[in-house]
Design a protein around this motif. Sequence first.
Motif, PDB file in Angstrom:
ATOM      1  N   GLY A  54       6.729   0.435 -11.418  1.00  0.00           N
ATOM      2  CA  GLY A  54       7.354  -0.796 -10.953  1.00  0.00           C
ATOM      3  C   GLY A  54       7.999  -0.651  -9.595  1.00  0.00           C
ATOM      4  N   ALA A  55       8.619   0.498  -9.343  1.00  0.00           N
ATOM      5  CA  ALA A  55       9.270   0.728  -8.049  1.00  0.00           C
ATOM      6  C   ALA A  55       8.257   0.695  -6.910  1.00  0.00           C
ATOM      7  N   PHE A  56       7.035   1.140  -7.176  1.00  0.00           N
ATOM      8  CA  PHE A  56       6.018   1.073  -6.129  1.00  0.00           C
ATOM      9  C   PHE A  56       5.737  -0.377  -5.734  1.00  0.00           C
ATOM     10  N   ILE A  57       5.673  -1.258  -6.721  1.00  0.00           N
ATOM     11  CA  ILE A  57       5.444  -2.678  -6.425  1.00  0.00           C
ATOM     12  C   ILE A  57       6.611  -3.236  -5.612  1.00  0.00           C
ATOM     13  N   ALA A  58       7.825  -2.873  -5.991  1.00  0.00           N
ATOM     14  CA  ALA A  58       9.008  -3.329  -5.248  1.00  0.00           C
ATOM     15  C   ALA A  58       8.979  -2.807  -3.810  1.00  0.00           C
ATOM     16  N   LEU A  59       8.589  -1.543  -3.642  1.00  0.00           N
ATOM     17  CA  LEU A  59       8.500  -0.969  -2.300  1.00  0.00           C
ATOM     18  C   LEU A  59       7.440  -1.698  -1.469  1.00  0.00           C
ATOM     19  N   ALA A  60       6.297  -1.969  -2.065  1.00  0.00           N
ATOM     20  CA  ALA A  60       5.241  -2.690  -1.350  1.00  0.00           C
ATOM     21  C   ALA A  60       5.721  -4.083  -0.950  1.00  0.00           C
ATOM     22  N   ASP A  61       6.416  -4.758  -1.847  1.00  0.00           N
ATOM     23  CA  ASP A  61       6.960  -6.086  -1.523  1.00  0.00           C
ATOM     24  C   ASP A  61       7.964  -6.001  -0.374  1.00  0.00           C
ATOM     25  N   ALA A  62       8.863  -5.015  -0.423  1.00  0.00           N
ATOM     26  CA  ALA A  62       9.869  -4.856   0.638  1.00  0.00           C
ATOM     27  C   ALA A  62       9.195  -4.564   1.976  1.00  0.00           C
ATOM     28  N   CYS A  63       8.185  -3.721   1.966  1.00  0.00           N
ATOM     29  CA  CYS A  63       7.476  -3.397   3.216  1.00  0.00           C
ATOM     30  C   CYS A  63       6.729  -4.611   3.752  1.00  0.00           C
ATOM     31  N   THR A  64       6.190  -5.418   2.871  1.00  0.00           N
ATOM     32  CA  THR A  64       5.495  -6.640   3.286  1.00  0.00           C
ATOM     33  C   THR A  64       6.467  -7.582   3.992  1.00  0.00           C
ATOM     34  N   VAL A  65       7.668  -7.710   3.471  1.00  0.00           N
ATOM     35  CA  VAL A  65       8.690  -8.555   4.116  1.00  0.00           C
ATOM     36  C   VAL A  65       9.040  -8.000   5.497  1.00  0.00           C
ATOM     37  N   GLN A 145      -7.181   8.040 -16.378  1.00  0.00           N
ATOM     38  CA  GLN A 145      -7.785   6.766 -16.803  1.00  0.00           C
ATOM     39  C   GLN A 145      -6.728   5.665 -16.875  1.00  0.00           C
ATOM     40  N   ALA A 146      -5.584   5.980 -17.445  1.00  0.00           N
ATOM     41  CA  ALA A 146      -4.503   4.992 -17.566  1.00  0.00           C
ATOM     42  C   ALA A 146      -3.949   4.620 -16.192  1.00  0.00           C
ATOM     43  N   ILE A 147      -3.799   5.600 -15.317  1.00  0.00           N
ATOM     44  CA  ILE A 147      -3.282   5.331 -13.976  1.00  0.00           C
ATOM     45  C   ILE A 147      -4.264   4.470 -13.189  1.00  0.00           C
ATOM     46  N   GLN A 148      -5.549   4.661 -13.371  1.00  0.00           N
ATOM     47  CA  GLN A 148      -6.533   3.792 -12.715  1.00  0.00           C
ATOM     48  C   GLN A 148      -6.360   2.341 -13.158  1.00  0.00           C
ATOM     49  N   ARG A 149      -6.073   2.133 -14.437  1.00  0.00           N
ATOM     50  CA  ARG A 149      -5.838   0.763 -14.926  1.00  0.00           C
ATOM     51  C   ARG A 149      -4.573   0.190 -14.292  1.00  0.00           C
ATOM     52  N   LEU A 150      -3.517   0.993 -14.196  1.00  0.00           N
ATOM     53  CA  LEU A 150      -2.265   0.516 -13.607  1.00  0.00           C
ATOM     54  C   LEU A 150      -2.420   0.201 -12.123  1.00  0.00           C
ATOM     55  N   THR A 151      -3.110   1.063 -11.391  1.00  0.00           N
ATOM     56  CA  THR A 151      -3.274   0.793  -9.962  1.00  0.00           C
ATOM     57  C   THR A 151      -4.190  -0.412  -9.726  1.00  0.00           C
ATOM     58  N   ALA A 152      -5.115  -0.673 -10.628  1.00  0.00           N
ATOM     59  CA  ALA A 152      -5.935  -1.895 -10.507  1.00  0.00           C
ATOM     60  C   ALA A 152      -5.046  -3.130 -10.640  1.00  0.00           C
ATOM     61  N   ILE A 153      -4.091  -3.087 -11.548  1.00  0.00           N
ATOM     62  CA  ILE A 153      -3.140  -4.199 -11.703  1.00  0.00           C
ATOM     63  C   ILE A 153      -2.281  -4.325 -10.439  1.00  0.00           C
ATOM     64  N   GLN A 154      -1.822  -3.187  -9.914  1.00  0.00           N
ATOM     65  CA  GLN A 154      -1.030  -3.220  -8.684  1.00  0.00           C
ATOM     66  C   GLN A 154      -1.829  -3.847  -7.540  1.00  0.00           C
ATOM     67  N   LYS A 155      -3.095  -3.496  -7.424  1.00  0.00           N
ATOM     68  CA  LYS A 155      -3.930  -4.063  -6.363  1.00  0.00           C
ATOM     69  C   LYS A 155      -4.048  -5.575  -6.507  1.00  0.00           C
ATOM     70  N   ASP A 156      -4.172  -6.042  -7.750  1.00  0.00           N
ATOM     71  CA  ASP A 156      -4.228  -7.487  -7.981  1.00  0.00           C
ATOM     72  C   ASP A 156      -2.919  -8.156  -7.592  1.00  0.00           C
ATOM     73  N   LEU A 157      -1.797  -7.492  -7.848  1.00  0.00           N
ATOM     74  CA  LEU A 157      -0.481  -8.076  -7.580  1.00  0.00           C
ATOM     75  C   LEU A 157      -0.112  -8.067  -6.096  1.00  0.00           C
ATOM     76  N   ILE A 158      -0.360  -6.949  -5.425  1.00  0.00           N
ATOM     77  CA  ILE A 158       0.124  -6.814  -4.049  1.00  0.00           C
ATOM     78  C   ILE A 158      -0.968  -6.812  -3.001  1.00  0.00           C
ATOM     79  N   GLY A 159      -2.208  -6.710  -3.416  1.00  0.00           N
ATOM     80  CA  GLY A 159      -3.305  -6.746  -2.468  1.00  0.00           C
ATOM     81  C   GLY A 159      -3.533  -5.419  -1.771  1.00  0.00           C
ATOM     82  N   ALA A 160      -4.280  -5.483  -0.701  1.00  0.00           N
ATOM     83  CA  ALA A 160      -4.639  -4.285   0.052  1.00  0.00           C
ATOM     84  C   ALA A 160      -3.438  -3.741   0.808  1.00  0.00           C
ATOM     85  N   LEU A 161      -3.466  -2.446   1.038  1.00  0.00           N
ATOM     86  CA  LEU A 161      -2.374  -1.768   1.746  1.00  0.00           C
ATOM     87  C   LEU A 161      -2.712  -1.624   3.230  1.00  0.00           C
ATOM     88  N   ASP A 162      -2.815  -2.740   3.925  1.00  0.00           N
ATOM     89  CA  ASP A 162      -3.062  -2.652   5.363  1.00  0.00           C
ATOM     90  C   ASP A 162      -2.244  -3.639   6.131  1.00  0.00           C
TER      91      ASP A 162
END
Length: 162
Positions: A54-65, A145-162
Amino acid sequence: MKGKQGGRTLEIQRLVGRALRAVTDMSQMGERSIWIDCDVIQADGGTRTASITGAFIALADACTVLKKKDLIKKLPLTDYLAAVSVGKVGGEVMVDLAYTEDSMAEVDMNLVMTGRGRYVEVQGTAERTPFAKQDMDEFLALGWQAIQRLTAIQKDLIGALD
């Protein structure tokens, strides 16, 4: 210990911080800090791993802002980040152990990995008896395998990292 943080709290803070820094290009951050407060509201075990994911998603959101406000030129994130618990309970290898499973586990492990499958941290303990390399390989494969599923969800939520 009123007003002071205990050893467990500090250890979890350091774990989350290390994990987030592993996927952050600090040179892109400039002279700033981002504080992320990880409160797991409801859980049945796995609070450390839920906090990291969850903290990764928060960090990505903060960086996007920061980027939208032109305070940074590009997102400083180099990869996605997620964590899971894996373990062996009753001879069965499991992922995302609930509290009752964790308390009975023969082996308990936290696995933190990037979206590309790079290891950030592996914390494992044989609670009752030592475990074999074959078990370790199975823990890592199931965790990935589980982490791949979680990062797929993260990609859907926050999009590409560019």
